[in-house]
Design a protein around this motif. Structure first.
Motif, mmCIF file in Angstrom:
data_model
loop_
_atom_site.group_PDB
_atom_site.id
_atom_site.type_symbol
_atom_site.label_atom_id
_atom_site.label_comp_id
_atom_site.label_asym_id
_atom_site.label_seq_id
_atom_site.Cartn_x
_atom_site.Cartn_y
_atom_site.Cartn_z
ATOM 1 N N PHE A 273 -1.805 -80.670 50.483
ATOM 2 C CA PHE A 273 -1.646 -79.233 50.254
ATOM 3 C C PHE A 273 -0.368 -78.892 49.499
ATOM 4 O O PHE A 273 -0.210 -77.768 49.044
ATOM 5 N N GLU A 274 0.523 -79.869 49.329
ATOM 6 C CA GLU A 274 1.630 -79.668 48.395
ATOM 7 C C GLU A 274 1.123 -79.428 46.981
ATOM 8 O O GLU A 274 1.807 -78.809 46.163
ATOM 9 N N GLY A 275 -0.069 -79.913 46.690
ATOM 10 C CA GLY A 275 -0.642 -79.757 45.367
ATOM 11 C C GLY A 275 -1.456 -78.498 45.187
ATOM 12 O O GLY A 275 -2.171 -78.351 44.187
ATOM 13 N N THR A 276 -1.351 -77.560 46.145
ATOM 14 C CA THR A 276 -2.087 -76.296 46.079
ATOM 15 C C THR A 276 -1.120 -75.124 46.212
ATOM 16 O O THR A 276 0.086 -75.314 46.386
ATOM 17 N N ASN A 277 -1.667 -73.915 46.175
ATOM 18 C CA ASN A 277 -0.845 -72.722 46.392
ATOM 19 C C ASN A 277 -0.771 -72.327 47.860
ATOM 20 O O ASN A 277 -0.244 -71.270 48.206
ATOM 21 N N LEU A 278 -1.262 -73.164 48.775
ATOM 22 C CA LEU A 278 -1.143 -72.931 50.212
ATOM 23 C C LEU A 278 0.139 -73.562 50.729
ATOM 24 O O LEU A 278 0.618 -74.571 50.206
ATOM 25 N N SER A 279 0.669 -73.009 51.813
ATOM 26 C CA SER A 279 1.779 -73.623 52.520
ATOM 27 C C SER A 279 1.291 -74.853 53.265
ATOM 28 O O SER A 279 0.224 -74.830 53.893
ATOM 29 N N GLU A 280 2.066 -75.934 53.184
ATOM 30 C CA GLU A 280 1.769 -77.129 53.972
ATOM 31 C C GLU A 280 2.564 -77.131 55.276
ATOM 32 O O GLU A 280 2.694 -78.161 55.928
ATOM 33 N N GLY A 281 3.096 -75.962 55.658
ATOM 34 C CA GLY A 281 3.789 -75.838 56.934
ATOM 35 C C GLY A 281 5.272 -76.129 56.882
ATOM 36 O O GLY A 281 5.935 -76.108 57.929
ATOM 37 N N ARG A 282 5.822 -76.419 55.690
ATOM 38 C CA ARG A 282 7.284 -76.547 55.609
ATOM 39 C C ARG A 282 7.911 -75.213 55.994
ATOM 40 O O ARG A 282 7.413 -74.149 55.638
ATOM 41 N N GLY A 283 9.026 -75.307 56.723
ATOM 42 C CA GLY A 283 9.652 -74.084 57.208
ATOM 43 C C GLY A 283 9.100 -73.604 58.531
ATOM 44 O O GLY A 283 9.408 -72.502 58.979
ATOM 45 N N THR A 284 8.256 -74.435 59.175
ATOM 46 C CA THR A 284 7.769 -74.142 60.525
ATOM 47 C C THR A 284 8.141 -75.310 61.437
ATOM 48 O O THR A 284 8.626 -76.345 60.969
ATOM 49 N N THR A 285 7.880 -75.152 62.713
ATOM 50 C CA THR A 285 8.137 -76.253 63.652
ATOM 51 C C THR A 285 7.016 -77.280 63.644
ATOM 52 O O THR A 285 7.115 -78.305 64.322
ATOM 53 N N ARG A 286 5.935 -77.028 62.877
ATOM 54 C CA ARG A 286 4.805 -77.955 62.802
ATOM 55 C C ARG A 286 4.416 -78.217 61.345
ATOM 56 O O ARG A 286 3.283 -77.946 60.930
#
Length: 416
Positions: A273-286
């Motif tokens: 999902f780093e290769g998309t416009n979605l968040s891969e959850g960086r900046g969260t606890t999960r």
């Protein structure tokens, strides 16, 4: 990819006794207790550092290079007169781990030991060889905990350092640590060399199912133009079916967004999902367990659950990343809940999530630079999903390449 045994032969020499004595790993604790696993560093130290005797040593490591009582190996070796430690080489995030993704600590003197710390991040070939030469070392030692995915950059730091060691005429020693998600199988697409970058230098599977020592032997035997003078120090007590919690070793996050072994379990799939416009959850606890974007609702979780992917369920989730994509904004998406890790396939799961995200959310888009092609190793995943292919069709497309890689991989495995 041609088969070669030279990497395995290079594992002998001065390290022969250490390598040989690890060949019979004791069985895992059958009733749920952790097994005592001795890392490569622990075995090296127990042998009095004989493998490094008379050598000026430099270590490529980061915060994961610790003993079971959580002391850093650089601090331990620096205090021991039996080893002549003269330099440290820091990868992405740095030797002491002060930098975020895409960063490093630069050149400095370590306050704790006074040792010079050299920056290896984004260096390769002759420039990295020049760093090794300038440091004055005879032997470069590598000890970093991996996460089991092709695009986790520490294995390519290993590769680049091996290439540089050849160019600089330095000996290379790899101290082994567990693959935290087991070494049972290789999964996912194999890199097309035309897409080689720092998230994938050579044609290995997306989830390689190997330890760093096994990878070093594979690199030496299959990919390096000239083989390194390589020794590997194997673990004892580790088996291929061990998840990290089957060991008695402490976990240190290898990078800021790999906080737990559970993160590593999903990472080789959801990092796509780093290769998309979605968040891969960086900046969260999960990170890598939470995925989402503005405008996504429960339809995605419903579509993902309808796939019936083994070992995992998807919960409708809402979160606000504190940095990276959608910083400070509330987004909708899914949280992965792995309920049976024995049958869970992270790469198939990642593909299923990409397929259902595109079908259930009209705002889905690939990153404009087609980073997804670098992560998956070719254009195939992106173009097949764009053409409407389903999960099984996409996964089926790489099986022939994967079978060929598995055959080569088998020649370099050190553990049962």
């Amino acid at each position: 990819m041609s088969l070669s045994r030279r990497g395995l032969l290079a594992a002998g020499g001065a390290a022969g006794a250490l390598v040989a004595t690890a060949s019979a790993a004791p069985p895992a604790a059958a009733q749920g207790g952790p097994t005592r696993v001795r890392t490569g560093f622990e075995r090296l130290a127990a042998d009095g550092y004989r493998l490094l005797s008379g050598e000026r040593v430099g270590v490529v490591t980061n915060p994961t290079g610790i003993t079971r009582d959580t002391r850093h190996l650089v601090d331990v070796m620096h205090a021991d007169d039996r080893v002549d430690l003269v330099a440290v080489f820091g990868p992405e995030h740095g030797f002491r781990g002060t930098a975020q993704a895409g960063g490093s600590e630069g050149r400095y003197d370590d306050p704790a030991t006074g040792l010079p710390v050299y920056d290896t991040y984004l260096k390769s070939g002759q420039p990295l060889a020049d760093v090794f030469t300038a440091s004055g070392v005879d032997t470069v030692v590598f000890d970093i905990q991996d996460a089991g995915a092709r695009f986790y950059t520490y294995i390519w730091t290993l590769y680049d350092c091996m290439v540089a060691a050849v160019l600089a005429g330095k000996r290379f020693v790899v101290l082994d640590r567990p693959n935290p998600v087991t070494g049972r199988a290789a999964l996912g697409p194999v890199l097309d060399k035309a897409f080689a970058t720092f998230v994938g230098r050579e044609p290995i599977a997306q989830a390689h199912g190997m330890t760093v020592a096994e990878l070093a032997l594979l690199f030496n035997g299959e990919f390096l133009t000239a083989p390194a003078e390589l020794d590997v120090v194997r673990m004892s007590g580790w088996r291929r079916d061990h998840f990290y919690d089957a060991t008695d070793l402490p976990w240190v996050p290898p990078s800021p967004n790999m906080p737990t072994p559970e993160t590593a379990l999903v990472y080789s799939g959801t990092c796509l999902f780093e290769g998309t416009n979605l968040s891969e959850g960086r900046g969260t606890t999960r990170p890598f367990e939470l995925l989402g974007a503005e405008g996504i609702d429960r339809a995605w979780a419903e579509a993902a659950n309808a796939l019936g992917l083994p070992g995992v369920r998807f919960r409708e989730a809402y979160f606000a990343p504190t940095f990276s994509k959608f910083q400070g904004k509330t987004v909708g998406g899914v949280q992965l809940h792995v309920h049976d890790r024995e049958v869970f396939d992270p790469v198939r799961t990642g593909i299923g999530l990409l397929v259902t995200a595109k079908r259930s959310w009209s705002g889905f888009a690939w990153r404009p630079d087609n980073w997804i092609d670098k992560l998956t190793g070719s254009t195939r995943v992106r173009t097949m999903i764009d053409a409407g292919a389903g999960t099984d069709e996409v996964v089926g497309a790489w099986q022939q390449d994967l079978a060929a890689f598995r055959a080569v991989r088998r020649e370099y495995l050190l553990y049962r």
